[in-house]
Write a protein that holds these residues in place. Structure first.
Motif, PDB file in Angstrom:
ATOM      1  N   PRO A  82       0.818  -1.128   0.155  1.00  0.00           N
ATOM      2  CA  PRO A  82      -0.039  -0.040  -0.010  1.00  0.00           C
ATOM      3  C   PRO A  82       0.793   1.103  -0.188  1.00  0.00           C
ATOM      4  O   PRO A  82       2.154   1.232   0.535  1.00  0.00           O
ATOM      5  N   GLU A  83       0.373   2.283  -0.440  1.00  0.00           N
ATOM      6  CA  GLU A  83       1.042   3.645  -0.450  1.00  0.00           C
ATOM      7  C   GLU A  83       1.001   4.017   0.981  1.00  0.00           C
ATOM      8  O   GLU A  83       0.310   3.781   1.889  1.00  0.00           O
ATOM      9  N   GLN A  84       2.391   4.582   1.254  1.00  0.00           N
ATOM     10  CA  GLN A  84       2.639   4.880   2.720  1.00  0.00           C
ATOM     11  C   GLN A  84       2.996   6.204   2.932  1.00  0.00           C
ATOM     12  O   GLN A  84       3.499   6.756   1.993  1.00  0.00           O
TER      13      GLN A  84
ATOM     14  N   PRO B 103       8.174   4.067   5.834  1.00  0.00           N
ATOM     15  CA  PRO B 103       8.001   3.487   4.847  1.00  0.00           C
ATOM     16  C   PRO B 103       8.485   2.162   4.368  1.00  0.00           C
ATOM     17  O   PRO B 103       9.990   2.338   4.267  1.00  0.00           O
ATOM     18  N   MET B 104       8.032   1.157   4.279  1.00  0.00           N
ATOM     19  CA  MET B 104       8.864  -0.098   3.556  1.00  0.00           C
ATOM     20  C   MET B 104       8.239  -0.553   2.252  1.00  0.00           C
ATOM     21  O   MET B 104       7.121  -0.090   1.770  1.00  0.00           O
ATOM     22  N   LEU B 105       9.216  -1.314   1.417  1.00  0.00           N
ATOM     23  CA  LEU B 105       8.754  -1.657   0.121  1.00  0.00           C
ATOM     24  C   LEU B 105       8.297  -0.653  -0.768  1.00  0.00           C
ATOM     25  O   LEU B 105       7.316  -0.648  -1.230  1.00  0.00           O
ATOM     26  N   THR B 106       9.149   0.441  -0.682  1.00  0.00           N
ATOM     27  CA  THR B 106       8.491   1.750  -1.432  1.00  0.00           C
ATOM     28  C   THR B 106       8.896   1.732  -2.980  1.00  0.00           C
ATOM     29  O   THR B 106       8.273   2.442  -3.624  1.00  0.00           O
ATOM     30  N   GLY B 107       9.947   0.887  -3.223  1.00  0.00           N
ATOM     31  CA  GLY B 107      10.403   0.940  -4.658  1.00  0.00           C
ATOM     32  C   GLY B 107      11.716  -0.134  -4.953  1.00  0.00           C
ATOM     33  O   GLY B 107      12.108  -0.801  -4.167  1.00  0.00           O
ATOM     34  N   PRO B 108      12.138  -0.180  -6.293  1.00  0.00           N
ATOM     35  CA  PRO B 108      13.096  -1.092  -6.291  1.00  0.00           C
ATOM     36  C   PRO B 108      14.503  -0.635  -5.847  1.00  0.00           C
ATOM     37  O   PRO B 108      15.366  -1.478  -5.980  1.00  0.00           O
ATOM     38  N   GLU B 109      14.727   0.568  -5.217  1.00  0.00           N
ATOM     39  CA  GLU B 109      16.014   1.158  -4.825  1.00  0.00           C
ATOM     40  C   GLU B 109      16.350   0.022  -3.662  1.00  0.00           C
ATOM     41  O   GLU B 109      15.704   0.051  -2.546  1.00  0.00           O
ATOM     42  N   ILE B 110      17.832  -0.169  -3.522  1.00  0.00           N
ATOM     43  CA  ILE B 110      18.240  -0.960  -2.403  1.00  0.00           C
ATOM     44  C   ILE B 110      19.258  -0.062  -1.844  1.00  0.00           C
ATOM     45  O   ILE B 110      20.240   0.262  -2.529  1.00  0.00           O
ATOM     46  N   HIS B 111      19.202   0.341  -0.444  1.00  0.00           N
ATOM     47  CA  HIS B 111      19.948   1.351   0.172  1.00  0.00           C
ATOM     48  C   HIS B 111      20.900   0.675   1.047  1.00  0.00           C
ATOM     49  O   HIS B 111      22.158   1.348   1.536  1.00  0.00           O
ATOM     50  N   HIS B 112      20.550  -0.698   1.592  1.00  0.00           N
ATOM     51  CA  HIS B 112      21.752  -1.377   2.364  1.00  0.00           C
ATOM     52  C   HIS B 112      21.507  -2.723   2.160  1.00  0.00           C
ATOM     53  O   HIS B 112      20.204  -3.089   2.120  1.00  0.00           O
ATOM     54  N   TYR B 113      22.279  -3.673   2.497  1.00  0.00           N
ATOM     55  CA  TYR B 113      22.219  -5.079   2.496  1.00  0.00           C
ATOM     56  C   TYR B 113      20.934  -5.510   3.670  1.00  0.00           C
ATOM     57  O   TYR B 113      21.022  -4.935   4.663  1.00  0.00           O
ATOM     58  N   GLY B 114      20.287  -6.280   3.216  1.00  0.00           N
ATOM     59  CA  GLY B 114      19.220  -6.773   4.090  1.00  0.00           C
ATOM     60  C   GLY B 114      17.828  -6.090   4.243  1.00  0.00           C
ATOM     61  O   GLY B 114      17.066  -6.593   4.614  1.00  0.00           O
TER      62      GLY B 114
ATOM     63  N   LEU C 188       0.945   4.249   7.936  1.00  0.00           N
ATOM     64  CA  LEU C 188      -0.127   3.924   7.273  1.00  0.00           C
ATOM     65  C   LEU C 188      -1.206   5.004   7.077  1.00  0.00           C
ATOM     66  O   LEU C 188      -2.371   4.466   6.522  1.00  0.00           O
ATOM     67  N   ARG C 189      -0.784   6.080   7.253  1.00  0.00           N
ATOM     68  CA  ARG C 189      -1.917   7.126   7.047  1.00  0.00           C
ATOM     69  C   ARG C 189      -3.250   6.975   7.739  1.00  0.00           C
ATOM     70  O   ARG C 189      -4.181   6.970   6.950  1.00  0.00           O
ATOM     71  N   LEU C 190      -2.757   6.576   8.940  1.00  0.00           N
ATOM     72  CA  LEU C 190      -4.271   6.188   9.821  1.00  0.00           C
ATOM     73  C   LEU C 190      -4.392   7.454  10.733  1.00  0.00           C
ATOM     74  O   LEU C 190      -3.507   7.914  11.165  1.00  0.00           O
ATOM     75  N   ASP C 191      -5.431   7.569  11.113  1.00  0.00           N
ATOM     76  CA  ASP C 191      -5.902   8.620  12.357  1.00  0.00           C
ATOM     77  C   ASP C 191      -5.191   7.664  13.719  1.00  0.00           C
ATOM     78  O   ASP C 191      -5.650   6.704  13.906  1.00  0.00           O
ATOM     79  N   PRO C 192      -4.479   8.444  14.406  1.00  0.00           N
ATOM     80  CA  PRO C 192      -3.981   7.750  15.672  1.00  0.00           C
ATOM     81  C   PRO C 192      -4.988   7.597  16.412  1.00  0.00           C
ATOM     82  O   PRO C 192      -4.563   6.449  17.301  1.00  0.00           O
ATOM     83  N   ALA C 193      -6.103   7.939  16.493  1.00  0.00           N
ATOM     84  CA  ALA C 193      -7.161   7.490  17.321  1.00  0.00           C
ATOM     85  C   ALA C 193      -7.691   6.129  17.338  1.00  0.00           C
ATOM     86  O   ALA C 193      -8.175   5.688  18.000  1.00  0.00           O
ATOM     87  N   ARG C 194      -7.316   5.595  16.050  1.00  0.00           N
ATOM     88  CA  ARG C 194      -7.798   4.153  15.701  1.00  0.00           C
ATOM     89  C   ARG C 194      -6.789   3.292  15.845  1.00  0.00           C
ATOM     90  O   ARG C 194      -6.747   2.027  15.492  1.00  0.00           O
TER      91      ARG C 194
END
Lengths: 192, 757
Positions: B85-87, B103-114, B233-239
């Motif tokens: 999902p969009e984050q 944010p995780m799994l945002t694109g194909p770029e790899i910034h560090h091992y693992g 996650l772009r959620l209301d913190p109250a939720r």
């Protein structure tokens, strides 16, 4: 494995496909029957299938000791053994040693001597300590045992012996001096 | 009206504060009943997530094929950058990293091992792990920067360093001062990558319930976890409901949340089922921040009497290029010793490695390894006792800020420690004492750690049955929070400790700054102290004109709350009767601790904790194997809230120092950017057999500038300087000075004295 493949009637798709193995073992004095994926470690069977989450997963490959339980009275790393290898075995976990209102002497000693901080390695330390004391009582030598004592199978439970024998249980909070004090107090019978 | 004036609670109180009370959470922990983040959701048959990590250090994904993994037994979801999902973006305008979106799994770029490239979710852990091996990934690898030793001169200047502290400072004219000094030390020390490695792996169970999401996390700061999940996650913190009643160690690595929490939360909302994710021990080395490696130049110039005239501490360390982290390694050097001419600086070398994060006692732990080793070198050059050298350089005011110290007792720690340890038996000449095959030496070092005050709110509620409940989103990561807050509330309300219940680690409770930076105990207990004070005031106001009370009309400013009763002179009434009559539904108040920026004491005074370490080591004369033989720390931390838990934390910190001196070292494979030391068989931490008698002694104290309770932080002080004391003892034993930490035996062996005839 072949037994479980043969007993397929009325089972789930995984079981019919031979992916699950049925085992029966005793956990904390109670007979438990489980159909497990044969890749399931004893640790994951306890935690994820039997809800006995007191046994902890710290490294999942035998380097930290957080998963230590007693199997037929001997301490083992439950992450390094598969559940299917324990058909008929008697497993005792931290929950089986004692309860909050009925503590095992080793558990009480850990509270009194402050032998823990975060508590995550603690069940493993306690199970390991209980298993270790019976190894000492049985005269099993360790790296720290003097040669003459090893031959005589009479182990003097020095602090060095306790430390050597518990070195498979890592405590990152580093409660080590207090763990040794707790184990010593139980060995000397002055806890509880 | 002060707390003391009104009731006598607090400083004197009932004597329950400071007492060595057993941990109130002890029975749950020793019986395995305390539940940690991964141990939830069983009733809802949770799914299991397993992270697939990149196998290159820098580059991009050219292809990721999940077909085989998706067809594998039990698999419900394979999440990659194609379907994640969009984050929310990581927002650098949020002042502290731990509150930002991750944010995780945002694109194909790899910034560090693992770096995560996929999350596989299946009905069973074994299925998820097996299917993770079926995800096929192709990469286009690009050359990365991984080698600190080769690149360390390629630096930039950070705007500020950690905790908002200045990057550089200068007082007087260092160059002139250093030139004029009769005796000088100018040495380079290096410290390795270090990892917090709590025993509980970073884990999350995410449980979706309609529009709400409950996340059971292993986190030091609940509010940061809440903010980070909400922003990502772009959620209301109250939720979002964050739950962290028990945390299996943190040591800085759980100040923020990481891939486990974000990926579990994303997946749980996609599959509408509870999802559990834990990092494997190996993944922790790549996916959780680490202490930067550092190169530290220390220059000391002194007159012949050992008085410092010039002192400089220049630090270079690695940083991730996208997520800057500048450890405040030279920060407490600014307050430690007197010297008219001074310099400190921090520089960063960008490397394509995981980001730096706070590891227990950030800054002071590596910084004091260097500075306190250099002081030992200076003592050696002056042929002066190292304890005496430190005492001679005791400042009267903070030498860089020019403000008085609130409560400084470093000299007392040094003297008391020397006396208790038997320092007079120290071999005055290196490599001069043998005990069988062991070369024996003593070492000492000073400890200093800044004390921080952060905004914290707690709620204290008194029920009509006379029991009290304390609530805060504060955490207990093994520090003893449950226990000390029980004691402080029992003191503040005059109740036995078994009538106080402390509830922590839920985002529904009032907001704290959690556990970290050694601020948790002082912040939260000061807030509880204040809440109890406010509750006492409300109760006494109610009773003043209550003709049914034996206390009616009596001088309420003389009231004392003790043993479950309120007393004024000879008259008394049970607290429960008083509450039941006036507040049949109970009564509650909140208590607050201010941010240090809003508390004038923190600008008017230099507020630190102090200590002195003493170590005895044996070094095998043939193999250079180093064994700690005994160790003592004497500390000054203001007022102690629980003698037992305080001592345990200090001893634990000291043992971390032993690990830093002798064992802990993250090694990068400079070809790939992967850590070669990626489990507990290769990244060595102290085990039972490494640790002989280690003891900690705390001097009686009360820092009235720190807070109303006079208490300061303890969790990190023990490690500060501890490693240097061990390294200095190795020098004293062998005459070999190792400046590249840790002191593994191959660095000591070549310099050992020749075998005895």
């Amino acid at each position: 494995m072949s037994d479980s493949v043969m007993r397929t009637a009325g089972r789930s798709p995984d079981e019919r496909a031979g992916r699950l193995s049925e085992i029966e073992l005793s956990v904390n004095g109670r007979v438990r029957r489980l159909a497990v994926d044969p890749r399931t470690t004893l640790l994951d069977a306890l935690r994820e299938r039997l809800g006995l989450t007191g046994t902890k997963k710290g490294c999942d490959h035998g380097q930290c000791g957080a998963c230590t339980v007693l199997v037929d009275g001997r301490r083992i790393n439950s992450c390094l053994t598969l559940a299917v290898m324990h058909e008929g075995d008697e497993v005792v976990t931290i929950e089986g040693l004692g309860a909050p209102d009925d503590l095992h002497p080793m558990q009480r000693a850990f509270v009194e001597r402050d032998g823990f901080q975060c508590g995550y390695c603690t069940p493993g330390q306690i199970c390991s300590a209980v298993g270790m004391l019976s190894e000492v009582a049985a005269g099993w030598p360790s790296h720290a045992t003097a040669a003459a004592d090893a031959v005589a199978q009479r182990i003097a439970l020095t602090d060095e012996e306790i430390r050597e024998r518990l070195s498979g249980n890592i405590c990152r909070c580093a409660a080590y001096p207090h763990i040794v004090a707790a184990v010593r107090s139980v060995a000397e019978g002055d806890a509880g | 009206m002060t707390g003391q004036g009104m009731t006598g609670q607090g400083h004197a109180g009932q004597g329950v504060i400071g007492r060595a009370v057993h941990r109130v959470d002890g029975p749950l922990k020793v019986t395995g009943r305390a539940t940690y983040a991964y141990e939830h959701g069983a009733e809802d048959r949770p799914l299991y997530g397993y992270i697939v990590g990149a196998t290159i250090g820098r580059g991009r994904l050219t292809r990721i094929d999940t077909a085989n993994a998706e067809r594998a037994p039990g698999v419900r979801l394979v999440m990659t950058h194609h379907n994640a999902p969009e984050q929310g973006p990581r927002d650098t305008s949020v002042p502290i990293e731990y509150w930002r979106a991750q944010p995780m799994l945002t694109g194909p770029e790899i910034h560090h091992y693992g770096e995560p490239v996929a999350l596989v979710v299946a009905a069973a852990f074994e299925q998820a792990r097996a299917a993770a091996g079926l995800v096929e990934v192709a990469y286009e690898e690009r050359p990365g920067r991984y080698d600190f030793a080769a690149l360390r001169d390629d630096t930039y200047v950070p705007k500020v360093v950690n905790a908002g502290l200045p990057t550089d400072t200068a007082v007087g004219d260092f160059d002139a001062g250093f030139r004029s000094a009769a005796v000088t030390v100018d040495r380079l020390y290096t410290t390795p990558y270090e990892f917090s490695m709590p025993m509980e792996p970073h884990a999350c169970t995410a449980v979706p319930q309609g529009a709400d999401l409950t996340v059971h996390v292993s986190a030091q700061i609940v509010d940061a976890a809440l903010a980070s999940v909400a922003a990502t996650l772009r959620l209301d913190p109250a939720r979002i409901h964050v739950v962290a009643p028990y945390v299996g160690g943190g040591f800085g690595s759980k100040l923020g949340i990481h891939a486990e929490t974000i990926l579990a939360a994303l997946a749980a909302r996609m599959v509408r089922r509870p999802v559990k994710v834990a990092l494997t021990r190996q993944q922790i080395f790549q996916l959780v921040g680490l202490r930067p490696t550092s190169s530290q130049r220390v220059r000391l110039g002194a007159d012949r009497d050992g008085r410092l005239v010039a002192l400089a501490h220049d630090v270079t360390m690695h940083t991730n290029p996208d997520m800057e982290y500048a450890e405040q390694t030279a920060a407490t050097t600014r307050s430690l010793y007197a010297a008219p001419h001074r310099l400190t600086s921090h520089r960063l070398t960008p490397l394509d490695l995981p980001r730096g994060e706070d590891v227990r006692s950030p800054g002071d732990a590596p910084g004091l390894l260097a500075v306190e080793s250099a002081m030992d070198e200076l003592a050696d050059a002056l042929d002066m006792d190292p304890v005496e050298l430190r005492i001679r350089n005791e400042p009267t005011v903070d030498p860089e800020r020019g403000v008085p110290y609130s409560d400084r007792h470093l000299v007392e720690c040094l003297r008391e420690g020397a006396r208790r340890f038997g320092w007079e038996r120290r071999p005055t000449r290196p490599a001069s004492v043998r005990d069988g095959q062991w070369l024996v030496g003593y070492g000492t070092a000073a400890a200093i750690r800044g004390h921080f005050q952060m905004p914290t709110t707690v709620r204290v509620r008194l029920a009509a049955d006379g029991t009290a409940t304390v609530q805060s989103d504060m955490t207990d990561i093994g520090t003893g929070t449950y226990t000390i807050l029980t004691q402080v509330a029992a003191d503040g309300l005059g109740l036995p400790t078994d009538r106080v219940r402390v509830e922590l680690g839920r985002s529904e409770f009032p907001t704290s700054m959690g556990s970290g930076g050694s601020w948790g105990a002082a912040n939260s207990s000061t807030a509880v102290h204040r809440a109890c004070h406010a509750l006492r005031k409300r109760l006494l106001a109610a009773v003043r004109e209550d003709t049914r009370s034996a206390l009616c009309g009596l001088p309420w400013e003389k009231a004392v709350f003790a043993d479950g009763r309120v007393r004024i002179g000879e008259a008394s009434e049970a607290l429960s009767d008083l509450v039941a009559r006036h507040f049949p539904d109970g009564v509650q108040t909140t208590g607050e601790t201010l941010a240090m920026t809003d508390d004038p004491h923190y600008s008017a005074y230099s507020i630190h904790t102090y200590g002195a370490h003493f170590a005895e080591v044996g070094v095998d004369a043939d193999t250079a194997e180093i064994r700690l033989r005994r160790m003592l720390g004497v500390f000054s931390v203001g007022r102690v809230l629980n003698a037992k838990t305080a001592r345990s934390q200090l001893i634990g910190g000291m043992i971390w120092g032993v690990g830093a001196a002798l064992q802990e070292e993250g090694v990068v494979d400079v070809r790939t950017g992967a850590f070669a030391t990626r489990d507990l068989a290769h990244y060595l931490v102290p085990v039972h057999a490494d640790i002989p008698a280690v003891d900690a002694v705390v001097l009686d104290g009360y820092d009235d500038k720190a807070n109303a309770l006079g208490a300061k932080g303890i969790g990190e002080l023990g490690i500060c300087g501890a490693g240097a004391a061990v390294a200095n003892a190795v020098f004293n034993a062998t005459g070999v000075r190792v400046r590249d930490f840790p002191l593994t035996l191959e660095k000591v062996l070549p310099g050992l004295p020749p075998p005895e005839e």
